[in-house]
Design a protein around this motif. Structure first.
Motif, PDB file in Angstrom:
ATOM      1  N   ALA A  70       0.779  -1.247   0.000  1.00 49.09           N
ATOM      2  CA  ALA A  70       0.000   0.000   0.000  1.00 49.09           C
ATOM      3  C   ALA A  70       0.808   1.294   0.000  1.00 49.09           C
ATOM      4  O   ALA A  70       0.528   2.201   0.763  1.00 49.09           O
ATOM      5  CB  ALA A  70      -1.003  -0.002   1.153  1.00 49.09           C
ATOM      6  N   ALA A  71       1.788   1.407  -0.856  1.00 50.79           N
ATOM      7  CA  ALA A  71       2.516   2.660  -1.098  1.00 50.79           C
ATOM      8  C   ALA A  71       3.050   3.315   0.168  1.00 50.79           C
ATOM      9  O   ALA A  71       3.053   4.534   0.298  1.00 50.79           O
ATOM     10  CB  ALA A  71       1.629   3.634  -1.876  1.00 50.79           C
ATOM     11  N   VAL A  72       3.543   2.514   1.091  1.00 45.07           N
ATOM     12  CA  VAL A  72       4.051   3.050   2.348  1.00 45.07           C
ATOM     13  C   VAL A  72       5.451   3.643   2.188  1.00 45.07           C
ATOM     14  O   VAL A  72       5.847   4.505   2.964  1.00 45.07           O
ATOM     15  CB  VAL A  72       4.030   1.971   3.455  1.00 45.07           C
ATOM     16  N   LEU A  73       6.190   3.231   1.157  1.00 47.51           N
ATOM     17  CA  LEU A  73       7.540   3.750   0.924  1.00 47.51           C
ATOM     18  C   LEU A  73       7.562   4.618  -0.326  1.00 47.51           C
ATOM     19  O   LEU A  73       6.876   4.339  -1.306  1.00 47.51           O
ATOM     20  CB  LEU A  73       8.537   2.598   0.732  1.00 47.51           C
ATOM     21  N   GLY A  74       8.397   5.619  -0.292  1.00 46.14           N
ATOM     22  CA  GLY A  74       8.589   6.476  -1.452  1.00 46.14           C
ATOM     23  C   GLY A  74       9.530   5.834  -2.469  1.00 46.14           C
ATOM     24  O   GLY A  74      10.129   4.782  -2.217  1.00 46.14           O
ATOM     25  N   GLU A  75       9.676   6.511  -3.606  1.00 46.20           N
ATOM     26  CA  GLU A  75      10.519   5.980  -4.682  1.00 46.20           C
ATOM     27  C   GLU A  75      11.965   5.797  -4.241  1.00 46.20           C
ATOM     28  O   GLU A  75      12.607   4.805  -4.575  1.00 46.20           O
ATOM     29  CB  GLU A  75      10.437   6.910  -5.894  1.00 46.20           C
ATOM     30  N   LYS A  76      12.494   6.716  -3.466  1.00 42.53           N
ATOM     31  CA  LYS A  76      13.883   6.625  -2.995  1.00 42.53           C
ATOM     32  C   LYS A  76      14.088   5.392  -2.115  1.00 42.53           C
ATOM     33  O   LYS A  76      15.053   4.651  -2.280  1.00 42.53           O
ATOM     34  CB  LYS A  76      14.242   7.907  -2.230  1.00 42.53           C
ATOM     35  N   GLU A  77      13.175   5.177  -1.179  1.00 42.02           N
ATOM     36  CA  GLU A  77      13.294   4.016  -0.282  1.00 42.02           C
ATOM     37  C   GLU A  77      13.121   2.698  -1.046  1.00 42.02           C
ATOM     38  O   GLU A  77      13.835   1.723  -0.774  1.00 42.02           O
ATOM     39  CB  GLU A  77      12.260   4.099   0.847  1.00 42.02           C
ATOM     40  N   LEU A  78      12.190   2.682  -2.007  1.00 41.55           N
ATOM     41  CA  LEU A  78      12.008   1.477  -2.820  1.00 41.55           C
ATOM     42  C   LEU A  78      13.248   1.196  -3.668  1.00 41.55           C
ATOM     43  O   LEU A  78      13.671   0.046  -3.804  1.00 41.55           O
ATOM     44  CB  LEU A  78      10.770   1.600  -3.704  1.00 41.55           C
ATOM     45  N   ALA A  79      13.835   2.240  -4.231  1.00 41.08           N
ATOM     46  CA  ALA A  79      15.057   2.070  -5.037  1.00 41.08           C
ATOM     47  C   ALA A  79      16.178   1.484  -4.186  1.00 41.08           C
ATOM     48  O   ALA A  79      16.946   0.636  -4.654  1.00 41.08           O
ATOM     49  CB  ALA A  79      15.470   3.405  -5.649  1.00 41.08           C
ATOM     50  N   ALA A  80      16.265   1.891  -2.928  1.00 44.37           N
ATOM     51  CA  ALA A  80      17.279   1.338  -2.027  1.00 44.37           C
ATOM     52  C   ALA A  80      17.036  -0.145  -1.767  1.00 44.37           C
ATOM     53  O   ALA A  80      17.989  -0.938  -1.724  1.00 44.37           O
ATOM     54  CB  ALA A  80      17.302   2.122  -0.716  1.00 44.37           C
ATOM     55  N   LEU A  81      15.776  -0.536  -1.613  1.00 41.90           N
ATOM     56  CA  LEU A  81      15.473  -1.962  -1.427  1.00 41.90           C
ATOM     57  C   LEU A  81      15.867  -2.759  -2.662  1.00 41.90           C
ATOM     58  O   LEU A  81      16.462  -3.832  -2.557  1.00 41.90           O
ATOM     59  CB  LEU A  81      13.983  -2.177  -1.133  1.00 41.90           C
ATOM     60  N   VAL A  82      15.550  -2.230  -3.844  1.00 42.29           N
ATOM     61  CA  VAL A  82      15.918  -2.902  -5.095  1.00 42.29           C
ATOM     62  C   VAL A  82      17.436  -3.016  -5.198  1.00 42.29           C
ATOM     63  O   VAL A  82      17.978  -4.055  -5.573  1.00 42.29           O
ATOM     64  CB  VAL A  82      15.323  -2.159  -6.318  1.00 42.29           C
ATOM     65  N   ALA A  83      18.148  -1.959  -4.833  1.00 40.54           N
ATOM     66  CA  ALA A  83      19.609  -1.949  -4.902  1.00 40.54           C
ATOM     67  C   ALA A  83      20.240  -2.966  -3.952  1.00 40.54           C
ATOM     68  O   ALA A  83      21.375  -3.387  -4.159  1.00 40.54           O
ATOM     69  CB  ALA A  83      20.133  -0.547  -4.603  1.00 40.54           C
ATOM     70  N   LEU A  90       5.562  -5.375  -4.817  1.00 36.75           N
ATOM     71  CA  LEU A  90       4.619  -4.388  -4.298  1.00 36.75           C
ATOM     72  C   LEU A  90       3.217  -4.969  -4.317  1.00 36.75           C
ATOM     73  O   LEU A  90       2.876  -5.737  -5.213  1.00 36.75           O
ATOM     74  CB  LEU A  90       4.656  -3.124  -5.158  1.00 36.75           C
ATOM     75  N   VAL A  91       2.413  -4.589  -3.343  1.00 30.82           N
ATOM     76  CA  VAL A  91       1.014  -5.010  -3.280  1.00 30.82           C
ATOM     77  C   VAL A  91       0.144  -3.752  -3.270  1.00 30.82           C
ATOM     78  O   VAL A  91       0.323  -2.878  -2.429  1.00 30.82           O
ATOM     79  CB  VAL A  91       0.718  -5.849  -2.014  1.00 30.82           C
ATOM     80  N   SER A  92      -0.760  -3.680  -4.238  1.00 23.44           N
ATOM     81  CA  SER A  92      -1.752  -2.623  -4.339  1.00 23.44           C
ATOM     82  C   SER A  92      -1.180  -1.262  -4.719  1.00 23.44           C
ATOM     83  O   SER A  92      -1.767  -0.236  -4.410  1.00 23.44           O
ATOM     84  CB  SER A  92      -2.555  -2.512  -3.030  1.00 23.44           C
ATOM     85  N   HIS A  93      -0.043  -1.251  -5.368  1.00 26.66           N
ATOM     86  CA  HIS A  93       0.517  -0.027  -5.938  1.00 26.66           C
ATOM     87  C   HIS A  93       1.678  -0.396  -6.847  1.00 26.66           C
ATOM     88  O   HIS A  93       2.149  -1.530  -6.850  1.00 26.66           O
ATOM     89  CB  HIS A  93       0.959   0.943  -4.848  1.00 26.66           C
ATOM     90  N   HIS A  94       2.113   0.569  -7.653  1.00 31.51           N
ATOM     91  CA  HIS A  94       3.311   0.374  -8.450  1.00 31.51           C
ATOM     92  C   HIS A  94       4.009   1.714  -8.621  1.00 31.51           C
ATOM     93  O   HIS A  94       3.423   2.767  -8.416  1.00 31.51           O
ATOM     94  CB  HIS A  94       3.004  -0.288  -9.794  1.00 31.51           C
ATOM     95  N   VAL A  95       5.275   1.641  -8.983  1.00 33.08           N
ATOM     96  CA  VAL A  95       6.069   2.845  -9.217  1.00 33.08           C
ATOM     97  C   VAL A  95       6.609   2.736 -10.629  1.00 33.08           C
ATOM     98  O   VAL A  95       7.394   1.836 -10.940  1.00 33.08           O
ATOM     99  CB  VAL A  95       7.216   2.956  -8.190  1.00 33.08           C
ATOM    100  N   ALA A  96       6.159   3.645 -11.487  1.00 30.22           N
ATOM    101  CA  ALA A  96       6.472   3.569 -12.921  1.00 30.22           C
ATOM    102  C   ALA A  96       7.969   3.555 -13.202  1.00 30.22           C
ATOM    103  O   ALA A  96       8.416   2.864 -14.106  1.00 30.22           O
ATOM    104  CB  ALA A  96       5.806   4.731 -13.659  1.00 30.22           C
ATOM    105  N   GLY A  97       8.782   4.270 -12.445  1.00 30.83           N
ATOM    106  CA  GLY A  97      10.204   4.374 -12.741  1.00 30.83           C
ATOM    107  C   GLY A  97      11.069   3.258 -12.194  1.00 30.83           C
ATOM    108  O   GLY A  97      12.274   3.266 -12.396  1.00 30.83           O
ATOM    109  N   LEU A  98      10.484   2.303 -11.499  1.00 36.88           N
ATOM    110  CA  LEU A  98      11.280   1.233 -10.898  1.00 36.88           C
ATOM    111  C   LEU A  98      10.831  -0.139 -11.411  1.00 36.88           C
ATOM    112  O   LEU A  98       9.638  -0.390 -11.520  1.00 36.88           O
ATOM    113  CB  LEU A  98      11.141   1.267  -9.372  1.00 36.88           C
ATOM    114  N   PRO A  99      11.797  -1.013 -11.678  1.00 34.13           N
ATOM    115  CA  PRO A  99      11.459  -2.359 -12.175  1.00 34.13           C
ATOM    116  C   PRO A  99      11.081  -3.304 -11.040  1.00 34.13           C
ATOM    117  O   PRO A  99      11.828  -4.233 -10.712  1.00 34.13           O
ATOM    118  CB  PRO A  99      12.762  -2.790 -12.859  1.00 34.13           C
TER     119      PRO A  99
END
Length: 171
Positions: A70-83, A90-99
């Motif tokens: 549910a979009a609890v993290l911002g793009e920066k925090e999500l990018a850090a998790l991916v890194a 993700l459940v119930s949301h997506h971020v267009a700029g992140l794979p």
């Protein structure tokens, strides 16, 4: 946060682990994780709606992968998790700029089917609509589909109540 052992775990990050939607996702994830020999650690970082989310407290060394609800993290925090190199879903949301793969419900289809059933099968003509959170994707999509279906059947607009996806507010 909950923990049972030092074994590898699925880290679930959510805004409020006690909310109805999140509870069901967590229970389902726990069943699947345990069937695969994984523990589940939940980090509920934004349970107080008026306070900013707190930093993550999951021990990254124990986490095999992350489920973010549910979009609890911002793009920066999500990018850090991916890194981090660990799987993230993700459940119930997506971020267009992140794979990042996402599990997204079809809100329009579900709401359309519900309203059609109530009108065509149950003969309902007047509705009360309990809104979700006004800026949340699921809420917006459901309300739009609800409005479209009332228009399609040439019915008057519904009375609307605040709900915020919270049983205490909606009651």
């Amino acid at each position: 946060m909950s923990a049972r052992s030092t074994q590898q775990a699925v880290g679930i990050i959510t805004n409020d682990e006690h909310a109805v939607f999140q509870q069901h996702i967590i229970l389902g994830a726990r069943d699947v994780a345990q069937a695969h020999g994984l523990d589940v650690l939940v980090d509920s970082i934004a349970e107080e709606p008026t306070a900013p989310p707190r930093p993550l407290s999951l021990d990254a060394g124990k986490i095999a992968g992350y489920l973010v609800i549910a979009a609890v993290l911002g793009e920066k925090e999500l990018a850090a998790l991916v890194a981090s190199g660990k799987p993230v879903t993700l459940v119930s949301h997506h971020v267009a700029g992140l794979p990042i793969p996402a599990v997204i419900s079809n809100n329009a289809q579900g709401m359309t089917r519900l309203v059609r059933h109530l009108i065509a099968e149950r003969g309902r003509r007047q509705f009360v609509y309990v809104r979700g959170q006004p800026n949340q994707r699921d809420s917006i999509e459901r309300e739009r589909a609800f409005e479209d279906e009332l228009m399609r059947w040439n019915l008057p607009d519904a009375h609307r109540l605040r709900g915020d996806f919270d049983p205490h507010i909606a009651s």
